[in-house]
Design a protein around this motif. Structure first.
Motif, PDB file in Angstrom:
ATOM      1  N   TYR A   1       1.630 -70.910   6.727  1.00  0.00           N
ATOM      2  CA  TYR A   1       2.060 -69.627   6.193  1.00  0.00           C
ATOM      3  C   TYR A   1       2.652 -69.806   4.806  1.00  0.00           C
ATOM      4  O   TYR A   1       2.525 -68.953   3.946  1.00  0.00           O
ATOM      5  CB  TYR A   1       3.093 -68.991   7.135  1.00  0.00           C
ATOM      6  CG  TYR A   1       3.553 -67.649   6.646  1.00  0.00           C
ATOM      7  CD1 TYR A   1       4.804 -67.520   6.055  1.00  0.00           C
ATOM      8  CD2 TYR A   1       2.741 -66.528   6.768  1.00  0.00           C
ATOM      9  CE1 TYR A   1       5.220 -66.291   5.588  1.00  0.00           C
ATOM     10  CE2 TYR A   1       3.149 -65.296   6.312  1.00  0.00           C
ATOM     11  CZ  TYR A   1       4.401 -65.187   5.708  1.00  0.00           C
ATOM     12  OH  TYR A   1       4.814 -63.970   5.253  1.00  0.00           O
ATOM     13  N   ALA A   2       3.310 -70.902   4.564  1.00  0.00           N
ATOM     14  CA  ALA A   2       3.947 -71.138   3.277  1.00  0.00           C
ATOM     15  C   ALA A   2       2.898 -71.353   2.189  1.00  0.00           C
ATOM     16  O   ALA A   2       3.141 -71.058   1.043  1.00  0.00           O
ATOM     17  CB  ALA A   2       4.878 -72.320   3.349  1.00  0.00           C
ATOM     18  N   GLN A   3       1.753 -71.879   2.525  1.00  0.00           N
ATOM     19  CA  GLN A   3       0.709 -72.028   1.527  1.00  0.00           C
ATOM     20  C   GLN A   3       0.119 -70.671   1.219  1.00  0.00           C
ATOM     21  O   GLN A   3       0.050 -69.792   2.073  1.00  0.00           O
ATOM     22  CB  GLN A   3      -0.369 -72.981   2.026  1.00  0.00           C
ATOM     23  CG  GLN A   3       0.096 -74.404   2.116  1.00  0.00           C
ATOM     24  CD  GLN A   3      -1.022 -75.321   2.563  1.00  0.00           C
ATOM     25  OE1 GLN A   3      -2.007 -74.872   3.117  1.00  0.00           O
ATOM     26  NE2 GLN A   3      -0.848 -76.602   2.304  1.00  0.00           N
ATOM     27  N   LYS A   4      -0.314 -70.522  -0.033  1.00  0.00           N
ATOM     28  CA  LYS A   4      -0.772 -69.219  -0.474  1.00  0.00           C
ATOM     29  C   LYS A   4      -2.214 -69.320  -0.948  1.00  0.00           C
ATOM     30  O   LYS A   4      -2.558 -70.197  -1.712  1.00  0.00           O
ATOM     31  CB  LYS A   4       0.137 -68.759  -1.614  1.00  0.00           C
ATOM     32  CG  LYS A   4      -0.073 -67.368  -2.052  1.00  0.00           C
ATOM     33  CD  LYS A   4       1.014 -66.980  -3.038  1.00  0.00           C
ATOM     34  CE  LYS A   4       0.983 -65.496  -3.249  1.00  0.00           C
ATOM     35  NZ  LYS A   4       2.038 -65.055  -4.122  1.00  0.00           N
ATOM     36  N   LYS A   5      -3.054 -68.391  -0.499  1.00  0.00           N
ATOM     37  CA  LYS A   5      -4.441 -68.340  -0.949  1.00  0.00           C
ATOM     38  C   LYS A   5      -4.547 -67.313  -2.065  1.00  0.00           C
ATOM     39  O   LYS A   5      -4.057 -66.191  -1.924  1.00  0.00           O
ATOM     40  CB  LYS A   5      -5.375 -67.975   0.190  1.00  0.00           C
ATOM     41  CG  LYS A   5      -5.530 -69.078   1.193  1.00  0.00           C
ATOM     42  CD  LYS A   5      -6.650 -68.802   2.124  1.00  0.00           C
ATOM     43  CE  LYS A   5      -6.801 -69.993   3.051  1.00  0.00           C
ATOM     44  NZ  LYS A   5      -8.038 -69.992   3.740  1.00  0.00           N
ATOM     45  N   VAL A   6      -5.223 -67.725  -3.136  1.00  0.00           N
ATOM     46  CA  VAL A   6      -5.367 -66.866  -4.314  1.00  0.00           C
ATOM     47  C   VAL A   6      -6.845 -66.831  -4.691  1.00  0.00           C
ATOM     48  O   VAL A   6      -7.535 -67.851  -4.674  1.00  0.00           O
ATOM     49  CB  VAL A   6      -4.527 -67.417  -5.498  1.00  0.00           C
ATOM     50  CG1 VAL A   6      -4.739 -66.583  -6.733  1.00  0.00           C
ATOM     51  CG2 VAL A   6      -3.073 -67.484  -5.131  1.00  0.00           C
ATOM     52  N   VAL A   7      -7.325 -65.633  -5.044  1.00  0.00           N
ATOM     53  CA  VAL A   7      -8.705 -65.469  -5.512  1.00  0.00           C
ATOM     54  C   VAL A   7      -8.680 -65.356  -7.023  1.00  0.00           C
ATOM     55  O   VAL A   7      -7.935 -64.543  -7.585  1.00  0.00           O
ATOM     56  CB  VAL A   7      -9.351 -64.196  -4.904  1.00  0.00           C
ATOM     57  CG1 VAL A   7     -10.747 -64.003  -5.468  1.00  0.00           C
ATOM     58  CG2 VAL A   7      -9.374 -64.275  -3.408  1.00  0.00           C
ATOM     59  N   ILE A   8      -9.509 -66.170  -7.694  1.00  0.00           N
ATOM     60  CA  ILE A   8      -9.612 -66.113  -9.147  1.00  0.00           C
ATOM     61  C   ILE A   8     -10.933 -65.418  -9.464  1.00  0.00           C
ATOM     62  O   ILE A   8     -11.994 -65.839  -9.008  1.00  0.00           O
ATOM     63  CB  ILE A   8      -9.544 -67.530  -9.750  1.00  0.00           C
ATOM     64  CG1 ILE A   8      -8.179 -68.123  -9.394  1.00  0.00           C
ATOM     65  CG2 ILE A   8      -9.765 -67.494 -11.247  1.00  0.00           C
ATOM     66  CD1 ILE A   8      -8.009 -69.552  -9.732  1.00  0.00           C
ATOM     67  N   TYR A   9     -10.855 -64.324 -10.261  1.00  0.00           N
ATOM     68  CA  TYR A   9     -12.039 -63.495 -10.497  1.00  0.00           C
ATOM     69  C   TYR A   9     -12.113 -63.056 -11.965  1.00  0.00           C
ATOM     70  O   TYR A   9     -11.152 -63.152 -12.722  1.00  0.00           O
ATOM     71  CB  TYR A   9     -12.011 -62.271  -9.571  1.00  0.00           C
ATOM     72  CG  TYR A   9     -10.914 -61.287  -9.882  1.00  0.00           C
ATOM     73  CD1 TYR A   9     -11.168 -60.167 -10.656  1.00  0.00           C
ATOM     74  CD2 TYR A   9      -9.622 -61.487  -9.406  1.00  0.00           C
ATOM     75  CE1 TYR A   9     -10.162 -59.264 -10.950  1.00  0.00           C
ATOM     76  CE2 TYR A   9      -8.619 -60.591  -9.701  1.00  0.00           C
ATOM     77  CZ  TYR A   9      -8.893 -59.477 -10.473  1.00  0.00           C
ATOM     78  OH  TYR A   9      -7.892 -58.597 -10.768  1.00  0.00           O
TER      79      TYR A   9
END
Length: 190
Positions: free
Chosen positions: A18-26
């Motif tokens: 949960y502490a890790q964060k997923k980010v989308v680069i667009y």
């Protein structure tokens, strides 16, 4: 006891995930995920985005730098990172463009006329002056060459003779044939 230990380890694992964060680069213009974008976390760890543009960031970091050669580099602090990062395409625009042309036919004619001129040394090499000192002993026994030179001399003399005559023999033969044809046409009329 084993059950508690298992539950505790499972909850810790869930917290780290949960502490890790997923980010989308667009791409900001096309809204398409960017492939092969380089992401630097605290100027040390680097990640490269896959075709989906999704990257998983660690739980703690200070700054994030995202770059791609086709896009402007984007730097953001950890507290300002959302679930997606849009990159602006790098554009190169030209100001006013002025096209200047030149008529190349004059330059071509000049170069062509210079090319046609022969250098004096080159001309001397092509047509050497013969003298007693320039006697070629091998040429003395060149029988085919001698026959070729003799034929060339005869043809040249015949051409000069034709030019000196009043009419060309072909033209004379044509006129003679036309005269005979005219006489044959007059005979049936008589």
């Amino acid at each position: 006891m084993l059950r508690r230990l298992f539950t505790l380890s499972l909850s810790l694992l869930a917290l780290t995930v949960y502490a890790q964060k997923k980010v989308v680069i667009y791409d900001l213009e096309t809204k398409v995920p960017i492939r092969q974008a380089r992401v630097w976390v605290d100027h040390a760890r680097t990640f490269t985005t896959p075709y989906t543009g999704v990257i998983t960031l660690p739980e703690k970091f200070d700054t994030l730098v995202v770059s791609n050669p086709k896009y402007l580099t984007y730097t953001v602090t950890a507290k300002n990172v959302g679930d997606s990062i849009g990159l602006i395409p790098r554009t190169r625009t030209l100001g006013e463009v002025e096209i200047v042309g030149e008529d190349l036919t004059k330059r071509f004619d000049k170069n062509l006329s210079e090319w046609r001129k022969q250098d004096k040394k080159e001309l001397a090499m092509i047509h050497p002056k013969t003298s007693l000192a320039d006697f070629d002993f091998v040429r003395l026994f060149d029988f085919k060459g001698r026959a070729r030179r003799k034929r060339t001399r005869k043809v040249t003399e015949a051409l000069i003779k034709m030019e000196n005559q009043e009419q060309d023999p072909i033209k004379r033969a044509y006129e003679k044939a036309m005269k005979e044809k005219g006489e044959q046409e007059e005979e049936p009329n008589k």
